[in-house]
Write an enzyme that holds these catalytic residues in place. Structure first.
Site, short mmCIF file in Angstrom:
data_model
loop_
_atom_site.label_atom_id
_atom_site.label_comp_id
_atom_site.label_asym_id
_atom_site.label_seq_id
_atom_site.Cartn_x
_atom_site.Cartn_y
_atom_site.Cartn_z
N ASP A 140 -7.93 1.50 7.63
CA ASP A 140 -6.69 2.11 8.14
C ASP A 140 -6.98 3.55 8.52
O ASP A 140 -8.08 4.07 8.30
CB ASP A 140 -5.54 1.98 7.13
CG ASP A 140 -5.78 2.75 5.84
OD1 ASP A 140 -6.34 3.86 5.90
OD2 ASP A 140 -5.40 2.26 4.77
N ASP A 153 0.83 -1.20 0.00
CA ASP A 153 0.00 0.00 0.00
C ASP A 153 0.87 1.25 0.00
O ASP A 153 1.99 1.24 0.52
CB ASP A 153 -0.89 0.03 1.24
CG ASP A 153 -1.89 -1.11 1.26
OD1 ASP A 153 -2.29 -1.57 0.18
OD2 ASP A 153 -2.27 -1.54 2.37
N TYR A 212 5.48 -8.83 8.84
CA TYR A 212 5.09 -7.42 8.93
C TYR A 212 5.23 -6.91 10.37
O TYR A 212 5.07 -7.65 11.34
CB TYR A 212 3.63 -7.23 8.52
CG TYR A 212 3.32 -7.53 7.08
CD1 TYR A 212 3.49 -6.56 6.10
CD2 TYR A 212 2.86 -8.79 6.70
CE1 TYR A 212 3.20 -6.83 4.77
CE2 TYR A 212 2.57 -9.07 5.37
CZ TYR A 212 2.74 -8.09 4.41
OH TYR A 212 2.45 -8.37 3.10
N ARG A 244 -4.43 -4.96 7.22
CA ARG A 244 -5.47 -4.00 7.56
C ARG A 244 -6.76 -4.71 7.98
O ARG A 244 -7.44 -4.29 8.92
CB ARG A 244 -5.75 -3.05 6.38
CG ARG A 244 -6.34 -3.73 5.16
CD ARG A 244 -6.70 -2.73 4.05
NE ARG A 244 -5.53 -2.06 3.55
CZ ARG A 244 -5.45 -0.74 3.40
NH1 ARG A 244 -6.46 0.03 3.73
NH2 ARG A 244 -4.37 -0.20 2.92
#
Length: 299
Positions: free
Chosen positions: A81, A39, A67, A174
Site C-alpha cells: 500500500d 487495517d 470494498y 492490498r
C-alpha cells in the site's frame, strides 16, 4: 447491559483493536470483539460483537465482503500500500483499457498469497509484527473468490484507478492491487480502502464512534442488533418446547422426531418462541440429528 451486534463506521488511523477498546468503555464490558480486522488506513464497516454475542465470532468470519479501493499503478512497496517503503517505480504506465482488462481477469476463484502486513498469525505472532521487525516467512497460497470487480479510471496519466470489489473471506485487497500491478508489469499498490459490506450488513447502517459517544446509554443500547442477524442466511428450525429444552441442555435432537429434514453439515438457527442457539446437522448412529453448537440464551 444488552447483548448484540454493533455496526461501526471505522475512521482511518485507528486499529480494529482501538475500536474494540472504545466500545468496551462505552458499554461498560470487556465482552467485546469483532468479526474481521480492518487495517488502520482503512475506513468503513467493522462488525462489533457486544456481550454474549462475542460467542458468535468463530462462526461469523465466513461472510462475503464488499470494498471500495484505490489502486495506484507504477509503484511497489513492502506493505503493498502507499504507506510502505518504496521498492520500485515504473517509468511507463499501461493504458486504461489494459488496466480494466487486467482487473477483470481476477474475477472468479483463485489463490492468493497472504501479505506479510496482515493479522494472520504464525506460531502465535501476527505476521505484521514479524514484518515490522524485518522478518519474512513463507506463506501458503489460500483459496479466495472475487465475485465481482469493477475498475474505473481516476487519473490515467498518474496511474490512479478505483476498484469496487465483492469477494469471499480471506481476500486481501492490498494483495489484489499488487497482483493487478504485477500482471500489468508495472507494479501496483493499494492507495485507499473502505469496507462497504460484511456479513449481510452495509456501512450505510453503521454509526461513527463520535456519534456513539454523544448518545445516552439507552440510545447506545438501541444501536445493538439481535445476534441472530449474523446468521440470517441460515434456515430457521423451530422446536416444540420439550425439544427446545433438551437442545438448550446440549442434547442432539433427531430430525425425524421433529419432522425436519436437512443434509449433514447444514447449519441452522434454532428457535422456540425466539432464537436460542446455532445448530449443525450431524450423522449419528440412529440417524441425522441437529446438535446445538453455540447457545446464545441462558436458561
Amino acid at each position: 447491559m444488552k447483548d448484540g451486534i454493533l455496526l461501526i463506521d471505522k475512521p482511518a488511523g485507528m486499529t480494529s483493536h482501538d475500536v474494540v477498546g472504545r466500545v468496551r468503555r462505552l458499554y461498560g464490558t470487556r465482552q467485546v470483539g469483532h468479526t474481521g480486522t480492518l487495517d488502520p488506513m482503512a475506513t468503513g464497516l467493522l462488525v462489533v460483537l457486544v456481550g454474549r454475542a462475542v460467542k458468535a465470532s468463530e462462526y461469523a468470519t465466513e461472510h462475503d465482503k464488499g470494498y471500495e479501493a484505490g489502486l495506484k499503478l507504477g509503484l511497489t512497496t513492502d506493505t503493498e500500500d502507499v504507506t510502505g517503503r518504496e521498492l520500485t517505480r515504473a517509468a511507463v504506465l499501461p493504458a486504461a483499457s489494459a488496466v480494466r482488462t487486467a482487473a477483470e481477469g481476477f474475477r472468479g476463484e483463485g489463490f492468493q498469497v497472504p501479505p506479510m502486513y496482515s493479522a494472520l498469525k504464525r506460531d502465535g505472532e501476527k505476521l505484521c509484527d514479524l514484518a515490522r521487525r524485518g522478518i519474512e516467512v513463507e506463506r501458503e497460497p489460500r483459496p479466495m473468490t472475487v465475485y465481482d470487480i469493477n475498475c474505473q479510471t481516476e487519473n490515467e496519466a498518474e496511474g490512479d484507478y478505483h476498484l469496487s470489489v465483492r469477494c469471499s473471506k480471506g481476500t486481501y485487497i492490498r494483495t489484489l492491487c499488487a497482483d493487478i500491478g504485477r500482471a500489468l508489469g508495472c507494479g501496483g499498490v493499494m492507495s485507499s480502502l473502505r469496507r462497504t459490506e460484511a456479513g449481510g450488513f452495509t456501512v450505510g447502517d453503521a454509526v461513527t464512534l463520535e456519534a456513539l459517544e454523544a448518545m445516552t446509554t439507552e440510545e447506545r443500547e438501541a444501536c445493538l442488533r439481535p445476534v441472530e442477524e449474523l446468521f440470517a442466511a441460515l434456515p430457521i428450525l423451530r422446536m416444540p418446547p420439550f425439544f427446545a429444552r433438551l437442545a438448550l441442555a446440549g442434547n442432539e435432537i433427531y430430525l425425524k422426531k421433529i419432522g425436519a429434514d436437512y443434509p449433514v453439515g447444514q447449519r441452522v438457527r434454532l428457535y422456540d418462541e425466539s432464537f436460542f442457539s446455532l445448530g449443525e446437522v450431524r450423522d449419528f448412529e440412529d440417524g441425522r440429528a441437529v446438535k446445538p453448537i453455540k447457545k446464545f440464551r441462558l436458561e
